[in-house]
Scaffold this active site. Structure first.
Site, PDB file in Angstrom:
ATOM      1  N   ALA A   1       0.815  -1.231   0.000  1.00 18.28           N
ATOM      2  CA  ALA A   1       0.000   0.000   0.000  1.00 18.28           C
ATOM      3  C   ALA A   1       0.837   1.265   0.000  1.00 18.28           C
ATOM      4  O   ALA A   1       0.316   2.343   0.295  1.00 18.28           O
ATOM      5  CB  ALA A   1      -0.931   0.001   1.204  1.00 18.28           C
ATOM      6  N   ALA A   2       2.095   1.172  -0.374  1.00 15.14           N
ATOM      7  CA  ALA A   2       2.964   2.345  -0.295  1.00 15.14           C
ATOM      8  C   ALA A   2       2.472   3.477  -1.191  1.00 15.14           C
ATOM      9  O   ALA A   2       2.400   4.638  -0.779  1.00 15.14           O
ATOM     10  CB  ALA A   2       4.398   1.969  -0.658  1.00 15.14           C
ATOM     11  N   GLY A   3       2.138   3.153  -2.442  1.00 16.68           N
ATOM     12  CA  GLY A   3       1.660   4.192  -3.354  1.00 16.68           C
ATOM     13  C   GLY A   3       0.353   4.800  -2.898  1.00 16.68           C
ATOM     14  O   GLY A   3       0.136   6.018  -3.019  1.00 16.68           O
ATOM     15  N   ASP A   4      -0.549   3.976  -2.364  1.00 18.82           N
ATOM     16  CA  ASP A   4      -1.822   4.486  -1.860  1.00 18.82           C
ATOM     17  C   ASP A   4      -1.615   5.381  -0.639  1.00 18.82           C
ATOM     18  O   ASP A   4      -2.311   6.385  -0.468  1.00 18.82           O
ATOM     19  CB  ASP A   4      -2.754   3.332  -1.498  1.00 18.82           C
ATOM     20  CG  ASP A   4      -3.146   2.501  -2.708  1.00 18.82           C
ATOM     21  OD1 ASP A   4      -3.162   3.051  -3.828  1.00 18.82           O
ATOM     22  OD2 ASP A   4      -3.427   1.303  -2.530  1.00 18.82           O
TER      23      ASP A   4
END
Length: 315
Positions: free
Chosen positions: A262-265
């Site tokens: 979920a890094a980009g989110d």
């Protein structure tokens, strides 16, 4: 910025609307990703709330915004759990519909020991979020400062959301994921901030992105196609931002990553939350980066997303 010790803090400022997907993530861990046709023995399994829309909603809420969401789930246990989780974060779920005859979306995720992942998404109810939902919940768009979309719901719905937000004078953010081909010419002029990763930027621009220098070229191409500002995330190599007339490379924060799911989110949600409360683009990028750096040190999608007071402690 004020420290936030819980997701119910009364001092949040700025309103963010997320139009997007809600999935239950079925996450297995294995020493490496399997090859085609290969069966591997995994080391663990977990059922975790996810979906790019849900993840970004939770990130924006934990990182300082009032958040509402437009989306859909099935009338099943996964859907009930996802809606309850969002409500616990203080997120306005009035725009989330329940589809009686369609299951909640799921994502089957394998994470390897190098923290890389492979993901298969079955959209389920996410595929039934229609442009009519945007019209029905236009009041949520009207009360937002920033409207964030991804591409895990039907594309005509995303375009309707972006167009409605622009008509109402809102800041629009598009995280173009997943994407398999360039967007139609009418799309990018509706986008204030386009936030692709390097693979998505290459798909949209036609320019291979293997370095920050390549990302600068791709960002310029995407600007020429209509996007007002372009932020290309590069994982551990940081981010390239073309904002106004300024191009800048923001190096990544060195951390020991265990799960990048979920890094980009987390970045997108944090960036949106900061913009919504009036932060500069520079400060919004830094907040998003620090939050994403924390998220990759934790397992899971939504469980990995930090709260604002945690991010402020790293500043």
């Amino acid at each position: 910025m004020n420290a936030v010790n819980s997701n119910k803090d009364e001092h949040k400022a700025g309103h963010v609307l997320i139009v997007g997907s809600l999935n239950m993530d079925l996450v297995g861990r294995a020493p490496r990703l399997p090859k085609p046709g290969e069966t591997l023995s995994g080391t663990s399994f977990a059922t975790i709330a996810g979906g790019k829309g849900g993840n970004q909603a939770v990130a924006a809420a934990r990182l300082g915004a009032h958040v509402a969401m437009i989306g859909a789930t099935g009338a099943d246990s996964y859907g009930a759990a996802l809606r309850a989780g969002l409500a616990d974060e203080g997120i306005n779920c009035s725009g989330i519909t329940t589809r009686a005859n369609t299951p909640t979306g799921v994502a089957m995720i394998i994470v390897d020991d190098a923290s890389q992942n492979a993901i298969l998404i079955v959209p389920g109810a996410n595929g039934e979020v229609t442009p009519a939902a945007i019209k029905q919940h236009e009041a949520l768009v009207a009360t937002a400062d920033v409207v964030v979309c991804q591409l895990e719901v039907p594309h005509d719905t995303v375009l309707a959301a972006l167009q409605t937000a622009r008509r109402l004078g809102k800041v629009t953010i598009l995280n173009p994921a997943p994407v398999s081909e360039p967007l139609l010419a009418s799309w990018l002029p509706e986008v204030d901030y386009l936030i692709p990763n390097e693979i998505e930027a290459a798909t949209l621009s036609g320019i291979a992105v293997d370095s920050p220098q390549d990302a600068c070229i791709a960002a310029q191409r995407l600007r020429a196609l209509g996007a007002r500002n372009v932020l290309i995330t590069l994982g551990a190599r940081g981010l390239v931002a073309l904002t106004g007339e300024d191009m800048a490379h923001y190096p990544g924060t060195p951390v020991k990553a265990i799960d990048t799911t979920a890094a980009g989110d987390t970045f997108t949600g944090g960036f949106a939350a900061a913009l919504a409360r009036g932060a500069s683009v520079h400060d919004a990028i830094l907040l998003g980066q620090r939050a994403a750096a924390i998220s990759v040190t934790r397992a899971g999608a939504q469980p990995s997303i930090p709260y604002l007071h945690e991010v402020e402690q790293t500043a």
